[in-house]
Design an enzyme around this catalytic site. Sequence first.
Site, PDB file in Angstrom:
ATOM      1  N   ASP A 111       0.841  -1.195   0.000  1.00 41.71           N
ATOM      2  CA  ASP A 111       0.000   0.000   0.000  1.00 41.71           C
ATOM      3  C   ASP A 111       0.881   1.252   0.000  1.00 41.71           C
ATOM      4  O   ASP A 111       2.068   1.210   0.315  1.00 41.71           O
ATOM      5  CB  ASP A 111      -0.888  -0.034   1.255  1.00 41.71           C
ATOM      6  CG  ASP A 111      -2.074   0.898   1.169  1.00 41.71           C
ATOM      7  OD1 ASP A 111      -2.214   1.593   0.150  1.00 41.71           O
ATOM      8  OD2 ASP A 111      -2.871   0.925   2.133  1.00 41.71           O
ATOM      9  N   GLU A 114       3.466   4.974  -3.771  1.00 39.31           N
ATOM     10  CA  GLU A 114       3.651   5.904  -4.897  1.00 39.31           C
ATOM     11  C   GLU A 114       5.079   6.475  -5.003  1.00 39.31           C
ATOM     12  O   GLU A 114       5.470   6.769  -6.149  1.00 39.31           O
ATOM     13  CB  GLU A 114       2.640   7.056  -4.782  1.00 39.31           C
ATOM     14  CG  GLU A 114       1.205   6.675  -5.040  1.00 39.31           C
ATOM     15  CD  GLU A 114       0.560   5.932  -3.870  1.00 39.31           C
ATOM     16  OE1 GLU A 114      -0.365   5.142  -4.109  1.00 39.31           O
ATOM     17  OE2 GLU A 114       1.001   6.148  -2.721  1.00 39.31           O
TER      18      GLU A 114
END
Length: 581
Positions: A111, A114
């Site tokens: 998770d 980015e």
Amino acid sequence: MSHASRKSCKSHASHVSHKSRASCESHESRASHDPFITKDEEPGTYRAYELGQEMGVWVNNSDGVTPAVGQAWPPGDSVFPDYTNPRTVEWWTQLCVELKDVLDYDGIWIDMNEPSNFMRGQMPGCAENELNYPPYTPSISDRSLAEKTLCPDSKTYLGDHYNTHSLFGWSQTEPTFKVEFEFLQYKIPQFIIMYEEDPLIRNFVIDFAVLQATGKRPFVLSRSTFVGSGKHGGHWLGDNFSQWKDLRRSIVGILEFNLFGIPYIGADICGFNYNTTYELCLRWMQLGSFYPFSRNHNAEGNSEQDPAVFGDAFAKISRATLRIRYSLLPYLYTLFYESHVYGGTVLRSLMHEFTSDQETHGIDTAFLWGSAFMIAPVLEEASTGARSVTVYFPDAQWFDYYTGLKVPSAWRKNYATVSAPLDKIPLYIRGGYILPKQAPATTTTESRLNPFELLIALDEQGQASGSLFWDDGDSIDTIENENYFLAKYTFSKGSLKTEIVKNGYRGADTLKYNKITILGLKLRPQAVSLNGRSIRGDAVSYELNGITCRYPLKFCFEKVDIYIFIKETLNVHVKLAINME
């Protein structure tokens, strides 16, 4: 391994998602991981950071030497692994192996990769240069490329973060997959030989060997993906909101990611942020039952949103829709097989199948599983009249999934308003296709043992075709090793024929068909034979729209053309004797 606790929790909707290229199993453990690593623990207490420091695995500042330091969920400051660096892959693999000795997980959910950072760039801020502040900045948060991530001039193994930012999740997904995959293929000896001069690597590989590899195929779910990520993992659409517009937009997202080559895709059912409502969550449970990755997911601090919270009626409706999903898992699994082998989509837009029909080009409120199964969800509140939904029916013969009845010919190449009470999501089957089904159960571990069915929807020429792919659902490389079962079914001129393309999975030998449904017959058969044997007359009953023959004899009240209830292997042939006069 760092499991930095994200401020969220998972709501369990009394179901297990269907993982791509694998039948999902019950009671599996998923380890969740955020990429940032806290650097401020007491010395000697946090192995993930100390090993990373020793191996030099972090994303660095623009000087290429000092680690980039930001802030995220862990207390204190954090550093960020650079997964484009081969040494980081070694570090990550070792920590995953060590975690498995503590928690026997079956998959890893990666998770916030980015990478997410709660600052605008790292400390002490981003320098004034053209990488951090280029001449053109897209319309993103605060018009800053560093917002909630690292400065673009940070250094990774492959170069500037400006050029590798979009590869962070991708570069983490493959080694995460291989942690579970390549070692589980018993490639440990080759790995030891490759790194025999490095005692660090040699020791952790030996540690892994002691773990007794499970031999199961991997499950990886990543928030950040790039072209090619679909080979190694699935994706969900991130932190959405409990709003009707997000419900609708989720369809666009799952269609897009199928085109991107990431077919195992879904959105957080009922919404992640904000509190949901009864009707929104119910309609989302119905739609989400047909996401490839189906998960009800909620943020900490919000009202609970699992089906049981809303009462018995809500839970019953949700369960009924999920059971439809479960019953169609053989069809969905076959679509994933075809996507894996041929590179096609699993979910697709109406335009994908009816490209010459200009009306389909703007439709993003309905979608298809494969070529044959249309889902037309309710996407508006009841206050706006949403006890019905407007559906466009492209130029084909369509059947109502619930009743088996052919839709009116006036609906063809037209919009029609169809009934959609709270307990129903409109579903339709396209003529010309054969869908394999299986009796549902509470888990897929149990449902895999249940009898199969064939749902045959005829086109206007009285023909249909379809396939069934099946394997053990867990082993590695079943396709490459030819350890699978593949059958192709065709119906034409009143006959159903089976071609066994591959019979390499012995588990299929004990599986049976107990029901064949044929929709769209124009005439009633005078007799029915199964694998050359006539079905007894006392096992046949007639109805308005066809016949129902069952083994053993029972009664059927559905308005369908024909039901054939049998006990036969997956190699089945049916002949209908129809008098054409």
